[in-house]
Design a protein around this motif. Structure first.
Motif, PDB file in Angstrom:
ATOM      1  N   LYS A  96       0.827  -1.211   0.000  1.00  0.00           N
ATOM      2  CA  LYS A  96       0.000   0.000   0.000  1.00  0.00           C
ATOM      3  C   LYS A  96       0.863   1.264   0.000  1.00  0.00           C
ATOM      4  N   ASP A 116      -1.101  -0.639  -6.772  1.00  0.00           N
ATOM      5  CA  ASP A 116      -2.552  -0.835  -6.797  1.00  0.00           C
ATOM      6  C   ASP A 116      -2.888  -1.853  -7.874  1.00  0.00           C
ATOM      7  N   GLN A 156       3.760   7.169   4.925  1.00  0.00           N
ATOM      8  CA  GLN A 156       2.575   6.411   4.517  1.00  0.00           C
ATOM      9  C   GLN A 156       2.399   5.158   5.372  1.00  0.00           C
ATOM     10  N   ILE A 215      -0.912   4.348   7.432  1.00  0.00           N
ATOM     11  CA  ILE A 215      -1.677   3.132   7.120  1.00  0.00           C
ATOM     12  C   ILE A 215      -1.874   2.272   8.356  1.00  0.00           C
ATOM     13  N   GLY A 253      -5.092   5.346   8.799  1.00  0.00           N
ATOM     14  CA  GLY A 253      -5.051   6.609   8.068  1.00  0.00           C
ATOM     15  C   GLY A 253      -5.340   7.822   8.926  1.00  0.00           C
ATOM     16  N   VAL A 277      -6.745  10.740   6.682  1.00  0.00           N
ATOM     17  CA  VAL A 277      -6.187  11.322   5.467  1.00  0.00           C
ATOM     18  C   VAL A 277      -5.938  10.302   4.362  1.00  0.00           C
ATOM     19  N   ARG A 278      -6.062   9.010   4.678  1.00  0.00           N
ATOM     20  CA  ARG A 278      -5.926   7.983   3.642  1.00  0.00           C
ATOM     21  C   ARG A 278      -6.503   6.659   4.168  1.00  0.00           C
ATOM     22  N   ASP A 279      -6.625   5.679   3.258  1.00  0.00           N
ATOM     23  CA  ASP A 279      -7.092   4.367   3.688  1.00  0.00           C
ATOM     24  C   ASP A 279      -6.003   3.690   4.514  1.00  0.00           C
TER      25      ASP A 279
END
Length: 361
Positions: free
Chosen positions: A70, A75, A206, A210, A214, A221-223
């Motif tokens: 991730k 992806d 990140q 994660i 997130g 702010v993110r998955d």
């Protein structure tokens, strides 16, 4: 007289009073998760011990591999990997909706054959996920040359390679991301857990996002997922880290005893001169599947338990949509045994184990 039972690789447990000593700090603070004081202490000590600038602990190495995929922005697409590993290597790839592409292993160290990687690259290839199997280094130079040439990410599954150094530096300093297992059967453990190291500060950020769903400040702010290591696990890690050098020394002595007794009678992984090896496991390869079965049964009859490890090979998993033949891995797995290796054993125990092996080869 009852014979001593010899297991394959049970967990090392420090004296319980040492574990409780660390736990008391968490109790005093009243916080058991969400990056507590013990986890912070563990990560700082591990950075120093492993000689890495970036390091984050999470709930498992499987989760760590998923987070790595991730965090690198992969992806979908294909990830080239080895057929010879624990199933979690493949599980992480599948969980992130990617397709594993298997490249056979080389017969000396049992790692992915770097000479065969390029022919497996397609327009859909996004990354290479090699495994430093049993803590022995992959052909790092060739893998990273190929990755650079083709614009691919490299995620090293270094589950077995805690503390190993390659060409004078931490084996975790290679690739884009490296992942280590801290599960109880490992050289160093937190009962369950994993380590992620990353070169790029953006990727490291990140990873941090994660692993905590997130969450940043009051915002998402993110998955992400919940992969935060608890204070109870961190306490076990801290207590075990206090014993790591003496444990490695003991495992080295036991492994060298195996070498002296078995090296002329069974196939062993080839030694690597540029690797500071930490003796996480001891494996042997017999002449045939039938001989492996005979030796394994003879050991079991003596209450000695050796593990027929990583069978079947991952390229033969029934639930894969496509498979690739990997004859070297498939043959080696049929003949391989993981032998007992843990610090509670003594030299005479290894002599007893080898005596059974030598009578049946």
């Amino acid at each position: 007289m009852t014979k001593k039972e010899i297991l394959t690789n049970p967990a090392f447990l420090p004296p319980i009073k040492e574990y409780v000593h660390y736990l008391e700090k968490a109790y005093e603070k009243g916080s058991l998760t969400d990056h507590g004081i013990l986890l912070d202490e563990l990560e700082q000590r591990l950075k120093k011990y492993l000689k890495v600038e970036d390091l984050q602990c999470v709930t498992s190495a499987t989760t760590a591999l998923q987070i790595a995929i991730k965090a690198l922005g992969i992806d979908g697409g294909e990830i080239i990997t080895t057929p010879f590993s624990y199933v979690a290597t493949t599980s992480a790839i599948l969980a992130e909706k990617c397709t594993p592409v298997y490249v056979d292993i080389e017969p000396d160290y049992f790692n992915i054959d770097a000479d065969k990687i390029e022919q497996a690259i397609t327009p859909q290839t996004k990354a290479i996920m090699p495994v430093h199997i049993f803590g022995r280094a992959c052909n790092i130079e060739k893998i990273e040359t190929i990755a650079k040439l083709h614009g691919l990410k490299v995620i090293y599954d270094a589950a077995h390679a805690f503390g190993a150094e390659y060409n004078g530096q931490s084996i975790l300093n290679y690739g884009d991301v490296s992942v280590v297992s801290l599960q109880e059967t490992k050289l160093f453990h937190t009962v369950e857990g994993g380590i992620i190291t990353a070169k790029d500060p953006f990727v490291s950020k990140q990873i941090d996002l994660i692993k905590k769903c997130g969450h940043e400040g009051e915002n998402f702010v993110r998955d992400g997922i919940n992969a935060r290591l608890s204070e109870l696990h961190a306490a076990m890690g801290l207590a075990n880290l206090d014993h790591i050098e003496e444990n490695i020394a003991k495992r080295k002595m036991l492994s060298e005893t195996y070498d002296e007794l078995l090296e002329n009678s069974v196939k062993l992984p080839k030694k690597q001169q540029n690797l500071d090896y930490k003796y996480p496991y001891y494996v042997i390869v017999l002449n045939s599947k039938e001989q492996r079965e005979k030796v394994q049964k003879a050991l079991c009859d003596e209450q000695i338990y050796a593990w027929h490890c990583y069978s079947p090979t991952l390229n033969t998993l029934k639930y894969l949509k496509t498979t690739q033949p990997c004859p070297i891995a498939e043959d080696l797995v049929s003949r391989m045994l993981m032998m007992p290796l843990y610090v509670e054993l003594e030299k005479e125990d290894i002599v007893r184990v080898c005596d059974v092996v030598l009578k049946n080869v």
